[in-house]
Design a protein around this motif. Structure first.
Motif, mmCIF file in Angstrom:
data_model
loop_
_atom_site.group_PDB
_atom_site.id
_atom_site.type_symbol
_atom_site.label_atom_id
_atom_site.label_comp_id
_atom_site.label_asym_id
_atom_site.label_seq_id
_atom_site.Cartn_x
_atom_site.Cartn_y
_atom_site.Cartn_z
ATOM 1 N N ALA A 139 -6.908 -7.150 6.940
ATOM 2 C CA ALA A 139 -6.161 -8.192 6.229
ATOM 3 C C ALA A 139 -4.828 -7.635 5.769
ATOM 4 N N PHE A 140 -3.736 -8.340 6.099
ATOM 5 C CA PHE A 140 -2.406 -8.001 5.599
ATOM 6 C C PHE A 140 -2.271 -8.502 4.165
ATOM 7 N N SER A 141 -1.551 -7.748 3.342
ATOM 8 C CA SER A 141 -1.240 -8.198 1.991
ATOM 9 C C SER A 141 -0.238 -9.347 2.062
ATOM 10 N N PRO A 142 -0.182 -10.212 1.050
ATOM 11 C CA PRO A 142 0.782 -11.321 1.055
ATOM 12 C C PRO A 142 2.236 -10.859 1.179
ATOM 13 N N CYS A 143 2.545 -9.678 0.668
ATOM 14 C CA CYS A 143 3.908 -9.163 0.804
ATOM 15 C C CYS A 143 4.168 -8.606 2.194
ATOM 16 N N GLY A 144 3.124 -8.408 2.963
ATOM 17 C CA GLY A 144 3.267 -7.909 4.318
ATOM 18 C C GLY A 144 3.429 -6.414 4.444
#
Length: 592
Positions: free
Chosen positions: A483-488
C-alpha cells in the motif's frame, strides 16, 4: 428489545428497533447453530454443532459464562427455556439421545427427551403452570411432555412429513406445529389434544414446506414462513389467513425462520437477509442484508456525494456496500448493476476516488461506482489475485493467478456504458508476481513477487508498465500485500510470514523493518490520511495499528476476526473498520 442469530463460531445480538446496532458473543469453539434469550432477559443459551450449550450473561458487555453443558453428542438444532428461566431443553442430532432437559446453572437433568426415532428439529416449553413441552422431528411426529421433571406423555402423528417447527402461544392456551407437508396444526396447550388444522380448506394456504412459525404477543395471530417464498399471517380464532407477504423470485427468497417480538416482526430468507414485516402490509417494509460467508476482500472509498463507502465481497460471491457517513453504517446495501450475478468469489478490490476495481476468481475484472457494477466483464487469462487502479480511475492493473501482470482499461463507449479490455502484459518479471499497488498521487506502481522482491514501475498512458531503477529486497517471504501512503512517498510491504516493511518510493531506502508482530500472512494494509499510521490485518485474526514515527509502538486488536482478518481501513484517524472470515464488518475506536 433484541434478537439473536448464529454466525460462524459467534452469536450476534441485534437490536430489533435499531438493527444497525449489533453485538457479538465469541465463547464457542465450534460453529454455532442457535441462541435463545431466557424469559427474564438476563441470559442467553446458545448451542453449537458439537452439542455444547453455553449459558451466558446477556446484559453485561463481558458476557460472563454462567455454565456450559454437553447437552447431546451432535448438532443442537433448537433450545427452549421454561417460564422461570431455570430449566433449558436442548434438542438436535444426538447419537445417544436427541435431546436433554437440564438446570441452567448446574446442568443437572430435570427430565428426559424420548419418543423420537430421528433428529429433533425444534422444541417449545409452556410459559405457565402446569409445565408442558413439545418436540418435533424428522420422523413426522411430535412428542408431548408433562413437567417438571419433564416426562413423555404422548405422540402426535398428524403430520405426514418432516415437522420443522413448533411454538407455544404466549398465553399457554395452544401450541402449533408446521412441517414439510405444508400443514399447520393447532393443539390444546394443556392436554396436547388436536384442536384443528389451520386453513384446511383455504386456497391461500402455503404451497411449499413451512419452516418456521411464531405467535403474536396477544396470542391471536400466527406468522408462518415457507419455502414457497411467502410469509402468512393467520387469525387463530377465525381460522383464516389475515395477510400474505410475497418475498420475491428465486430460491434465495425462501423463508426459513421468523420472530414476532412486541411490535417487531421479522422473517429470515435463505440468503440470510432479515426482512422486516407488518401484518397489514403486503410488501417487505425493510430488508437487512449482509454476509453469511467469509469476507474475502474489501476496500473503503468515497461515492459521488463524498460519503465513505466500504465495498465487501464474500466467498459466495455476494457484494455489499456499507455507508460509513450514515448512522446506519451497520446496514449493508447489495451491489447492483451491469447484469452482473453474484456468483463468483471476490479475490481483491482497490479504489481511486469513487471508482472501484474488483478482481474475481472467475477470470474477470470489473469496475464499480456508487454501489453499482458498471459495464461488462473483462475476461483475463487467470483469476485476478491482486488489483489496483491508476490515479486516472480508468486503468486497472491486475496480478493474475498464473503470476502475470495485465492492465485493463475502462472505456466509455456512447450509451453502452463502461467497457474493459486487456491492453498489455507487463515487462519481464524477475519472478512470478503476487501483489500490486499504485500511488494515489503519481504514476508509480509497485509489483511484489514470489522471490520476496518489489519492483517499482511507471505506468504509461497506454497501460504499459515501464520499470524504474528502484528494486526493494527487504522481506524474507513472498510479497502478499502492499500500500502506498496518501502522500505517495512511502510504501508498506507485507509478506507471507507476517512481516511488514516500509520503504521510500523514490529511492527504495528502508524506513523500518520492525513491524513483525503478526504470525501469519498479511492480507491487508491501510494508511491514515496523514501518512503517519498503518493498519494491518492477517490470517492470524489480529488487526494492528503501527506508527511510522515510532516503529516500536503499536496498538493490537487481538482476535478481531475468528479465522483470519481479510481487510482493514481507516474511516478516520481514530476509527478502523475491518472484515474477516467470520463474515463480520467491525468498527474499532483507536486511541493513540
Amino acid at each position: 428489545m433484541s434478537f439473536s442469530q448464529s454466525n460462524g463460531k459467534s452469536i450476534v445480538i441485534r437490536s430489533l428497533s435499531e438493527p444497525e446496532k449489533a453485538w457479538e458473543y465469541r465463547g464457542h469453539t465450534q460453529a454455532t447453530t442457535v441462541a435463545r434469550f431466557s424469559p427474564s432477559g438476563y441470559y442467553v443459551a446458545s448451542g453449537d454443532v458439537a452439542g455444547n450449550v453455553r449459558i451466558w450473561d446477556a446484559i453485561n458487555d463481558e458476557h460472563i459464562l454462567k455454565s456450559e453443558v454437553r447437552a447431546i453428542s451432535g448438532r443442537v438444532n433448537d433450545i427452549s427455556w421454561d417460564m422461570d428461566s431455570q430449566r433449558v431443553m436442548a434438542v438436535g442430532e444426538g447419537k445417544e439421545a436427541f435431546g436433554r432437559v437440564f438446570s441452567y446453572d448446574s446442568g443437572n437433568s430435570v427430565g428426559t427427551v424420548e419418543g423420537h426415532s430421528k433428529v429433533i428439529n425444534a422444541c417449545t416449553m409452556r410459559q405457565q403452570r402446569p409445565f408442558r413441552a413439545v418436540t418435533c422431528s424428522d420422523d413426522s411426529t411430535c412428542v408431548f411432555y408433562h413437567g417438571a421433571p419433564y416426562k413423555f406423555q404422548s405422540i402426535l402423528k398428524d403430520h405426514s412429513g418432516f415437522v420443522y417447527d413448533t411454538k407455544y402461544s404466549p398465553n399457554g392456551d395452544y401450541f402449533v406445529t408446521v412441517g414439510a407437508d405444508k400443514k399447520v396444526f393447532l393443539y390444546d396447550g394443556k392436554t396436547g389434544e388436536l384442536v384443528r388444522q389451520m386453513g384446511k380448506d383455504s386456497q391461500a394456504a402455503h404451497k411449499g414446506s413451512i419452516y418456521a412459525v411464531s405467535w403474536s404477543p396477544d396470542s391471536k395471530y400466527l406468522l408462518t414462513s415457507s419455502g414457497d417464498r411467502t410469509c402468512k399471517f393467520w387469525d387463530v380464532e377465525k381460522d383464516e389467513i389475515a395477510g400474505t407477504v410475497e418475498m420475491g423470485v428465486g430460491a434465495e427468497h425462501q423463508q426459513v425462520g421468523n420472530v414476532w417480538a412486541g411490535e417487531h416482526i421479522i422473517s429470515l430468507s435463505l440468503s440470510g437477509d432479515i426482512n422486516v414485516l407488518q401484518m397489514n402490509n403486503k410488501q417487505v417494509v425493510r430488508a437487512i442484508t449482509g454476509h453469511q460467508k467469509s469476507i474475502t476482500a474489501a476496500v473503503l472509498t468515497t461515492d459521488s456525494n463524498n460519503n465513505s463507502l466500504l465495498y465487501t465481497g464474500s466467498y459466495d460471491g455476494k457484494l455489499c456496500t456499507w455507508d460509513f457517513s450514515s448512522k446506519l453504517m451497520g446496514i449493508a446495501r447489495a451491489v447492483e448493476g451491469g447484469g452482473y450475478k453474484h456468483d463468483a468469489k471476490l479475490q481483491d478490490a482497490a479504489s481511486m476516488g469513487d471508482v472501484v476495481v474488483l478482481g474475481f476468481i472467475d477470470d474477470a475484472v470489473r469496475f464499480a461506482q456508487d454501489s453499482k457494477v458498471v459495464g461488462g466483464s473483462s475476461g483475463v487469462s487467470a483469476a485476478a489475485e491482486s488489483v489496483a487502479l491508476a490515479r486516472n480511475g480508468t486503468t486497472a492493473i491486475a496480478v493474475l493467478g498464473n503470476g502475470s501482470v495485465v492492465s485493463v482499461d475502462r472505456r466509455k463507449d456512447g450509451e453502452e456504458g463502461a467497457k474493459e479490455r486487456v491492453l498489455a502484459t507487463a515487462a519481464k518479471q524477475s519472478a512470478e508476481a503476487r501483489a500490486i499497488a499504485t500511488s494515489p498521487v503519481s504514476d508509480l506502481a509497485a509489483v511484489g513477487h514470489a522471490d520476496c522482491s518489489v519492483q517499482l514501475y511507471k505506468l504509461g498512458a497506454d497501460g504499459q508498465l515501464e520499470a524504474t531503477p528502484v528494486v526493494v529486497k527487504v522481506n524474507t517471504r513472498e510479497i502478499t500485500r502492499m500500500a502506498f501512503s496518501p502522500c505517495g512517498q512511502l510504501l508498506a510491504i507485507g509478506d507471507a510470514g507476517g512481516k511488514i516493511a516500509v520503504v521510500q518510493t523514490s529511492t527504495g531506502k528502508t524506513v523500518t523493518t520492525r513491524w513483525c508482530a503478526h504470525t501469519a500472512r498479511i492480507y491487508g494494509l491501510a494508511w491514515t490520511k496523514d501518512s503517519q499510521h498503518v493498519a494491518s490485518c492477517s490470517l492470524d485474526g489480529h488487526v494492528i495499528v503501527w506508527s511510522v514515527e515510532s516503529p516500536l509502538r503499536k496498538i493490537v486488536i487481538k482476535n478481531a476476526h475468528l479465522g483470519g482478518s481479510s481487510s482493514a481501513a481507516f474511516v478516520d484517524k481514530h476509527t478502523v473498520v475491518s472484515t474477516g472470515a467470520d463474515g463480520g464488518v467491525k468498527v474499532w475506536q483507536v486511541v493513540y
